[in-house]
Design a protein around this motif. Structure first.
Motif, PDB file in Angstrom:
ATOM      1  N   SER A   1      10.921  22.308  37.422  1.00  0.00           N
ATOM      2  CA  SER A   1      11.559  22.299  36.155  1.00  0.00           C
ATOM      3  C   SER A   1      12.835  22.098  36.305  1.00  0.00           C
ATOM      4  CB  SER A   1      11.093  23.258  35.423  1.00  0.00           C
ATOM      5  OG  SER A   1      11.657  24.566  35.927  1.00  0.00           O
ATOM      6  N   GLY A   2      13.693  22.000  35.024  1.00  0.00           N
ATOM      7  CA  GLY A   2      14.991  21.959  34.879  1.00  0.00           C
ATOM      8  C   GLY A   2      15.479  23.439  35.021  1.00  0.00           C
ATOM      9  N   MET A   3      14.708  24.549  34.435  1.00  0.00           N
ATOM     10  CA  MET A   3      15.007  25.864  34.652  1.00  0.00           C
ATOM     11  C   MET A   3      15.083  26.493  36.198  1.00  0.00           C
ATOM     12  SD  MET A   3      16.301  26.438  31.874  1.00  0.00           S
ATOM     13  CE  MET A   3      16.801  28.006  32.356  1.00  0.00           C
TER      14      MET A   3
ATOM     15  N   ILE B   1      18.287  24.988  37.772  1.00  0.00           N
ATOM     16  CA  ILE B   1      19.509  25.583  37.271  1.00  0.00           C
ATOM     17  C   ILE B   1      19.607  27.328  37.829  1.00  0.00           C
ATOM     18  CG2 ILE B   1      20.420  26.880  35.256  1.00  0.00           C
ATOM     19  CD1 ILE B   1      19.287  24.457  33.519  1.00  0.00           C
TER      20      ILE B   1
ATOM     21  N   PHE C   1      22.163  24.877  26.471  1.00  0.00           N
ATOM     22  CA  PHE C   1      20.799  24.737  26.324  1.00  0.00           C
ATOM     23  C   PHE C   1      20.247  26.110  26.039  1.00  0.00           C
ATOM     24  CE2 PHE C   1      16.678  24.711  28.354  1.00  0.00           C
ATOM     25  CZ  PHE C   1      15.856  23.924  27.336  1.00  0.00           C
TER      26      PHE C   1
ATOM     27  N   THR D   1      19.017  27.960  29.252  1.00  0.00           N
ATOM     28  CA  THR D   1      20.029  28.376  30.158  1.00  0.00           C
ATOM     29  C   THR D   1      20.523  29.779  29.739  1.00  0.00           C
ATOM     30  OG1 THR D   1      20.345  26.017  30.537  1.00  0.00           O
ATOM     31  CG2 THR D   1      22.039  27.419  31.581  1.00  0.00           C
TER      32      THR D   1
ATOM     33  N   GLU E   1      27.800  22.195  30.404  1.00  0.00           N
ATOM     34  CA  GLU E   1      27.234  21.202  30.141  1.00  0.00           C
ATOM     35  C   GLU E   1      27.991  19.895  29.705  1.00  0.00           C
ATOM     36  OE1 GLU E   1      23.872  22.133  27.184  1.00  0.00           O
ATOM     37  OE2 GLU E   1      23.354  23.770  28.654  1.00  0.00           O
TER      38      GLU E   1
ATOM     39  N   ASN F   1      24.379  20.989  24.108  1.00  0.00           N
ATOM     40  CA  ASN F   1      23.051  20.862  23.044  1.00  0.00           C
ATOM     41  C   ASN F   1      22.703  22.102  22.262  1.00  0.00           C
ATOM     42  OD1 ASN F   1      20.377  20.616  22.084  1.00  0.00           O
ATOM     43  ND2 ASN F   1      19.806  20.475  24.040  1.00  0.00           N
TER      44      ASN F   1
ATOM     45  N   ASP G   1      25.734  20.498  34.134  1.00  0.00           N
ATOM     46  CA  ASP G   1      24.475  20.122  33.791  1.00  0.00           C
ATOM     47  C   ASP G   1      24.665  19.072  32.956  1.00  0.00           C
ATOM     48  OD1 ASP G   1      21.997  19.598  32.284  1.00  0.00           O
ATOM     49  OD2 ASP G   1      21.424  21.648  31.874  1.00  0.00           O
TER      50      ASP G   1
ATOM     51  N   THR H   1      22.126  16.812  32.197  1.00  0.00           N
ATOM     52  CA  THR H   1      20.893  16.379  31.612  1.00  0.00           C
ATOM     53  C   THR H   1      21.113  15.371  30.416  1.00  0.00           C
ATOM     54  OG1 THR H   1      19.680  18.376  32.228  1.00  0.00           O
ATOM     55  CG2 THR H   1      18.363  17.002  30.652  1.00  0.00           C
TER      56      THR H   1
ATOM     57  N   SER I   1      17.907  18.364  34.091  1.00  0.00           N
ATOM     58  CA  SER I   1      16.274  18.543  33.910  1.00  0.00           C
ATOM     59  C   SER I   1      15.881  17.095  33.999  1.00  0.00           C
ATOM     60  CB  SER I   1      16.014  19.067  32.436  1.00  0.00           C
ATOM     61  OG  SER I   1      14.827  18.997  32.149  1.00  0.00           O
TER      62      SER I   1
ATOM     63  N   SER J   1      12.965  16.101  33.105  1.00  0.00           N
ATOM     64  CA  SER J   1      11.963  16.106  32.175  1.00  0.00           C
ATOM     65  C   SER J   1      12.318  15.196  30.963  1.00  0.00           C
ATOM     66  CB  SER J   1      11.552  17.567  31.612  1.00  0.00           C
ATOM     67  OG  SER J   1      11.775  18.612  32.473  1.00  0.00           O
ATOM     68  N   LYS J   2      13.702  15.049  30.748  1.00  0.00           N
ATOM     69  CA  LYS J   2      14.282  14.346  29.629  1.00  0.00           C
ATOM     70  C   LYS J   2      14.394  12.768  29.850  1.00  0.00           C
ATOM     71  CE  LYS J   2      14.063  18.518  28.350  1.00  0.00           C
ATOM     72  NZ  LYS J   2      15.369  19.574  28.353  1.00  0.00           N
TER      73      LYS J   2
ATOM     74  N   ILE K   1       7.447  17.538  33.670  1.00  0.00           N
ATOM     75  CA  ILE K   1       8.579  18.622  33.841  1.00  0.00           C
ATOM     76  C   ILE K   1       9.075  18.568  35.270  1.00  0.00           C
ATOM     77  CG2 ILE K   1       9.145  20.915  33.554  1.00  0.00           C
ATOM     78  CD1 ILE K   1       8.426  19.811  30.924  1.00  0.00           C
ATOM     79  N   GLY K   2      10.347  18.505  35.313  1.00  0.00           N
ATOM     80  CA  GLY K   2      10.992  18.511  36.524  1.00  0.00           C
ATOM     81  C   GLY K   2      12.537  18.913  36.502  1.00  0.00           C
TER      82      GLY K   2
ATOM     83  N   ILE L   1      13.900  16.526  24.181  1.00  0.00           N
ATOM     84  CA  ILE L   1      14.951  15.469  24.080  1.00  0.00           C
ATOM     85  C   ILE L   1      14.669  14.337  24.951  1.00  0.00           C
ATOM     86  CG2 ILE L   1      16.674  16.860  23.013  1.00  0.00           C
ATOM     87  CD1 ILE L   1      18.071  17.087  25.745  1.00  0.00           C
TER      88      ILE L   1
HETATM   89  C1  PLP Z   1      15.506  20.756  28.701  1.00  0.00           C
HETATM   90  C2  PLP Z   1      16.825  21.136  29.397  1.00  0.00           C
HETATM   91  C3  PLP Z   1      16.926  22.018  30.372  1.00  0.00           C
HETATM   92  C4  PLP Z   1      15.691  22.740  30.905  1.00  0.00           C
HETATM   93  O1  PLP Z   1      14.804  21.659  31.764  1.00  0.00           O
HETATM   94  P1  PLP Z   1      13.255  21.995  31.663  1.00  0.00           P
HETATM   95  O2  PLP Z   1      13.015  20.706  32.654  1.00  0.00           O
HETATM   96  O3  PLP Z   1      12.664  22.006  30.342  1.00  0.00           O
HETATM   97  O4  PLP Z   1      13.134  23.308  32.526  1.00  0.00           O
HETATM   98  C5  PLP Z   1      18.112  22.388  31.016  1.00  0.00           C
HETATM   99  N1  PLP Z   1      19.395  21.761  30.537  1.00  0.00           N
HETATM  100  C6  PLP Z   1      19.363  20.998  29.233  1.00  0.00           C
HETATM  101  C7  PLP Z   1      20.652  20.341  28.916  1.00  0.00           C
HETATM  102  C8  PLP Z   1      18.056  20.587  28.846  1.00  0.00           C
HETATM  103  O5  PLP Z   1      17.982  19.712  27.657  1.00  0.00           O
END
Ligand code: PLP
Length: 410
Positions: A81-83, A86, A107, A110, A149, A153, A178, A180, A200, A202-203, A212-213, A352
């Protein structure tokens, strides 16, 4: 090779072994080797190869190379996941007693993770409005890194990456970014001097909202001096790649946040069309923001608007694209809810970067459990709606958003 072409012909496909034109899914936990000696060499990092999919996997490795190449990195490690990306990126270097200087508008996940780090004896010093002078003011001899970032966001404040990188390096610190919401289509933070880039996936990179990634991409230049970063000592033989080597060997391997090869496959399919989707979604966002700004009853925040505080920086840094997120302020929570409930196409969802337009009231959802200070730092007020603009036909979106002008708002 230009961006959209590089996405499709970056040199990693067709698959060398079979000619397959799409990324093969290696849905395996382990890998047989010809001899005990081979297995020994691979474990000792004296021979390239795969041993166990928590550590590395061929499907994931191809995707990591692809993102690293697009970001002009030295290498990358993908996470579940993005988390996970991070937390691994930060924990790879910080220890008890250390400090982090971070943008205050992050975010939600974070900032929640960073408060968790306080329980482990790590202090976070927050800067407001991404102002470079404030970063300088907060540096102490315990600071380990700067964290920002590209576009906060939902505050939509833009970080001046090149200037921040310069300041970080003057203090012998790495800059973590970040990216993303911008993706490599809008900016390559490493080329502007950043040292670690996180997404992330996932977006926008996935684009379909189906997995999710996350991924951490590492630059080639930062020296990670041993006195400042003693945790990297065991990896000193990797030179400027020691942070990257430790990230896989310790953070991914020990904490175990590895991605599933199937999720990586889906995200990799999405990546093929990143340029098309970003182009369209950024155009749609600018048109929607301009349209809503002409309506005097709603306050619009979007870096693409000429009167926006960050417009000039965004224009310079992101090459005339301004991202896919905008926010609208309606004056009251009731009006904000009224608007959300009137939308026909925009989905009410807390994500998003989907191909579909998504809208949400952050104060009653993502920030429900946040403190007043956290909400203030993130620019979250009770009348705010965040919109992640998709790739629909703009005329339908304009029609949907013309409701910002309905009697409901009078
Ligand atoms: C969604 C998001 C994350 C976390 O990512 P996940 O894949 O949901 O764990 C981190 N940073 C930003 C800017 C995001 O939009």
């Amino acid at each position: 090779m230009n961006f959209a072409t590089e996405l499709l012909h970056g040199g990693l496909l067709p698959d060398k072994a079979t000619g397959a034109t799409t990324l093969p899914i290696y849905q395996t936990a382990a890998y047989n080797q010809d001899s005990a000696e081979d297995l020994e060499k691979i474990f000792a990092l004296r021979k390239p190869g795969f041993v166990y999919s928590r550590i590395s996997n061929p499907t994931t490795a191809t995707f990591e190379r692809r993102i690293s190449d697009l970001e002009r990195g030295a290498g990358a490690v993908a996470f579940s996941s993005g988390m996970a990306a991070i937390s691994a990126a930060i924990m790879n270097v910080v220890e008890v007693g250390d400090e982090i200087v971070s943008s205050g508008s992050l975010f939600g996940g974070t900032s929640s993770f960073l408060s968790e780090l306080e329980n482990f004896g790590i202090k976070i010093r927050y800067v407001t409005n991404n102002r470079v002078e404030n970063f300088a003011d907060l540096v102490t001899n315990k600071t380990k890194l700067f964290y920002v970032e590209t576009i906060g966001n939902p505050k939509l404040d833009v970080a001046d990456i090149a200037t921040l990188a310069e300041l970080a390096h003057e203090n012998n610190l790495p800059l973590f970014v970040d990216s993303t919401v911008t993706t490599p289509y809008l900016v390559r933070p490493l080329e502007l001097g950043a040292d670690v880039v996180i997404h992330s996936i996932s977006k926008m990179i996935n684009g379909g909202g189906n997995s999710i990634g996350g991924i951490v991409v590492v630059g080639k230049n930062f020296r990670w001096d041993m006195e400042k970063f003693p945790k990297l000592a065991d990896f000193d033989s990797f030179g400027t790649l020691k942070y990257l080597a430790r990230l896989r060997a310790k953070m991914l391997t020990n904490f175990g946040g590895c991605p599933s090869p199937f999720n990586i496959f889906l995200t990799n399919v999405g990546l093929d069309t990143l340029a098309l989707r970003m182009e369209r979604a950024c155009q749609n966002a600018l048109k929607l923001a301009t349209f809503c700004a002409e309506n005097k009853k709603v306050e619009v925040n979007y870096p693409g608007l000429k009167n926006n505080f960050y417009h000039a920086l965004a224009e310079k840094q992101f090459g005339n694209h301004f991202g896919t997120i905008l926010t609208l302020k309606f004056g009251t929570k009731e009006k904000a809810f009224g608007f959300l409930n009137s939308l026909r196409f925009a989905l009410k969802a807390s994500n998003i970067g989907d191909a579909r337009t998504l809208a949400i009231h952050p104060a009653s959802t993502i920030y429900l459990h946040s403190s007043e200070t956290e909400k203030l730092n993130a620019g979250v007020t009770d009348d705010l709606v965040r919109v992640s603009v998709g790739i629909e036909d703009i005329s339908d979106l304009l029609d949907d958003f013309s409701k910002t002008d309905s009697t409901l708002l009078k």
